[in-house]
Design a protein around this motif. Structure first.
Motif, PDB file in Angstrom:
ATOM      1  N   PRO A 261      -5.388   4.639   9.856  1.00  0.00           N
ATOM      2  CA  PRO A 261      -5.456   3.151   9.319  1.00  0.00           C
ATOM      3  C   PRO A 261      -5.828   2.237  11.190  1.00  0.00           C
ATOM      4  N   SER A 302      -7.119  12.465   2.090  1.00  0.00           N
ATOM      5  CA  SER A 302      -6.313  10.662   0.771  1.00  0.00           C
ATOM      6  C   SER A 302      -4.978  10.936  -0.117  1.00  0.00           C
ATOM      7  N   ARG A 303      -4.831  11.960   0.076  1.00  0.00           N
ATOM      8  CA  ARG A 303      -3.503  12.217  -1.214  1.00  0.00           C
ATOM      9  C   ARG A 303      -2.394  12.539   0.186  1.00  0.00           C
ATOM     10  N   ARG A 305       0.305  12.486   3.231  1.00  0.00           N
ATOM     11  CA  ARG A 305       0.728  11.091   4.053  1.00  0.00           C
ATOM     12  C   ARG A 305      -0.116  10.973   5.152  1.00  0.00           C
ATOM     13  N   SER A 347      -6.914   8.368 -10.287  1.00  0.00           N
ATOM     14  CA  SER A 347      -8.390   8.069  -9.440  1.00  0.00           C
ATOM     15  C   SER A 347      -9.429   8.712  -8.996  1.00  0.00           C
ATOM     16  N   LYS A 376      -4.243  -2.458   2.638  1.00  0.00           N
ATOM     17  CA  LYS A 376      -3.419  -1.359   2.475  1.00  0.00           C
ATOM     18  C   LYS A 376      -4.402  -0.655   1.821  1.00  0.00           C
ATOM     19  N   ASN A 378      -6.810   2.188   0.802  1.00  0.00           N
ATOM     20  CA  ASN A 378      -6.770   3.666   0.874  1.00  0.00           C
ATOM     21  C   ASN A 378      -7.801   4.570   2.147  1.00  0.00           C
ATOM     22  N   TYR A 409     -13.051   5.320   0.370  1.00  0.00           N
ATOM     23  CA  TYR A 409     -12.311   4.834   0.122  1.00  0.00           C
ATOM     24  C   TYR A 409     -11.596   5.506  -1.255  1.00  0.00           C
ATOM     25  N   ASN A 410     -10.233   5.533  -1.135  1.00  0.00           N
ATOM     26  CA  ASN A 410     -10.165   5.948  -2.285  1.00  0.00           C
ATOM     27  C   ASN A 410      -9.498   4.607  -3.389  1.00  0.00           C
ATOM     28  N   GLN A 411      -9.562   4.906  -4.568  1.00  0.00           N
ATOM     29  CA  GLN A 411      -9.151   4.122  -5.361  1.00  0.00           C
ATOM     30  C   GLN A 411      -8.771   3.849  -6.986  1.00  0.00           C
TER      31      GLN A 411
END
Length: 489
Positions: A261, A302-303, A305, A347, A376, A378, A409-411
């Motif tokens: 990030p 993606s999932r 932390r 998602s 923010k 992802n 990206y993941n949404q």
């Protein structure tokens, strides 16, 4: 704060490594249940794309296998017609409610191959992978295509695709000629010399002018390539690319991944021509490859932390520790299944892409970083590529030499999540336009009409051509339903 040193630091690293190993082990268990996704829909009348965000009920779906079937269907249809291929566009570009949907995937023959001329003529529903399997026997390769080989040729031409090819522009520059069925059912040949207006409108025209039925493509030699990777501060990348990659006669493929990030570090990967013996014996990636490792990596990134950290400091260093030598066709034969998650119900993974002139690289990067961090997002990956200018396509996204920023990206799939994506997407579009650039049209339709016209200033020419070739507006999809107003409203 107490600073950990000596044995304490070693213990901390050991604990963290144990956690990472446990997470990977759990993900491996999860990956065992991953199967190839079913067809995007089990109902022919329900057309959706790979994101599963755009279900569209059409009036009827047909899957023609001959050119005559396509001509008859278009000629005899009084309503709307939509066209689809591998369904990897992500914003409704393949369908329109109530339309006659032409599914091109069974119209997929190789018509002619000339190894001497380095040309191939194919039906538009064929996949690039099928072409590769045939031309590899002649030690030839595709000249320009996108990174994944399971898209259809017609779809790639319709979006004027590009890839990681150094010294190349969009795919339109590798196309010798096309064959198109127009709204009245007639068949026309188009090339830069013959019906150039149709050629320049159809390629990159997203199915708005007619059905691409056939294309003659220029080919290249299937050479051996050696991979080299470097990690550097993002602030150094532009200088590195201009000095080391852009002018290299041997560089074939190149892209650079910006690590989220922080968006401060970039991992550059280049494949250069070599005479060294291949270290990977396969000439193409096997069709039955599971892609379990790649999909596992995307799941963790993606999932979890610590997924982004794991990728930058563990997974990529492992994946790129060697410098393999492969055939060009091997590196161009990836399957998009490697990106497919376990499920897309809660998602989903989505792409966006922005194009910025070379001189504006640093300014856009700063704007992009602030936008993505503030919202923010992802982000899994931002891949940087290059493309030469395109002076042909009416909807050219590269009006000058460009850097492309491919955002993966993941949404979440809720309506609120989609609304939030629209907000930061429009901010990124404004940032690209402010930098003298544009955005790519095969993705979600979040851009305002004004943004569309700013990014594609020749769109009015395209619309005039559509009015002439398709006066009753037969060829429709959600992209043109949003931005094309034949009545002037």
């Amino acid at each position: 704060m107490t600073k950990i040193s000596g044995p304490g630091r070693k213990l901390t690293r050991l604990v963290f490594a144990t956690i990472v190993a446990a997470a990977i082990a759990l993900a491996v268990v999860v990956s065992e249940v991953i199967r190839a996704p079913d067809e995007f829909t089990t109902r022919p009348e329900l057309v959706n794309d790979v994101t599963q965000l755009n279900p569209i009920v059409v009036g009827k779906a047909i899957a023609p296998t001959t050119r005559e079937e396509i001509m008859d269907a278009v000629k005899n249809c009084d309503g709307a017609i939509s066209i689809g291929g591998a369904r990897h566009s992500m914003g409704g570009q393949i369908a329109s409610p109530g339309s006659l949907h032409i599914d091109m995937r069974h119209f997929d023959r190789i018509v002619a191959l000339s190894p001497e001329q380095k040309e191939i003529t194919v039906e538009a529903g064929i996949t690039w992978r099928a072409i590769q399997e045939r031309i590899d026997q002649a030690n030839l390769a595709v000249q320009v295509m996108q990174s994944y080989a399971n898209f259809t040729v017609g779809g790639s031409l319709s979006v004027n695709a590009h890839g990681r090819y150094i010294g190349s522009g969009p795919i339109i520059q590798s196309v010798k000629s096309i064959e198109v069925v127009l709204a009245d059912g007639s068949l026309v040949q188009a090339s830069p010399e013959r019906n150039p207006d149709i050629f320049n409108g159809v390629i990159g025209g997203y199915g708005g002018l007619g059905v691409i039925t056939q294309a003659t493509l220029r080919l290249a030699d299937n050479v051996k390539l050696k991979r080299h990777a470097e990690t550097m501060p993002l602030s150094q990348y532009k200088k590195y690319f201009l000095a080391r990659i852009r002018s290299s006669a041997d560089a074939a493929f190149h892209n650079a991944d910006i690590y989220p990030p922080g968006y401060e570090t970039v991992h550059a990967v280049t494949f250069t021509k070599t005479d060294e013996p291949v270290t990977v014996s396969d000439r193409l990636i096997p069709r039955d490859k599971s892609y379990r490792q790649e999909r596992l990596g995307y799941w963790l990134i993606s999932r979890w932390r610590w997924g982004a950290w794991l990728r930058q400091h563990v997974l990529d260093p492992i994946d790129f520790r060697d410098e393999p030598v492969v055939w060009r066709n091997y590196e161009a034969s990836y399957d998009a299944f490697e990106l497919e998650p376990v499920s897309r119900s809660i998602s989903t993974f989505v792409l966006e892409e922005y194009f910025v002139p070379v001189d504006h690289f640093d300014g856009f990067v700063d704007r992009m970083r602030r936008i993505l961090q503030r919202h923010k997002v992802n982000v899994i990956n931002v891949s940087v590529r290059s493309a030469k200018e395109d002076h042909r396509s009416l909807l050219a996204w590269a009006r000058t030499e460009m850097f492309a920023f491919v955002l993966y990206y993941n949404q979440d799939t809720t309506s609120d999540a989609q609304k939030r994506v629209g907000e930061w997407t429009r901010e990124l579009i404004d940032a690209a336009i402010a930098s003298g650039g544009s955005y790519y049209l095969p993705y979600q339709l979040h851009a305002t009409e004004n943004q569309f016209l700013q990014a594609y200033p020749r769109a009015p020419e395209f619309f005039q051509l559509k009015k002439r070739l398709d006066p009753t507006n037969k060829f429709r999809n959600q992209l043109w339903n949003k931005y094309y107003h034949p009545s002037g409203g």
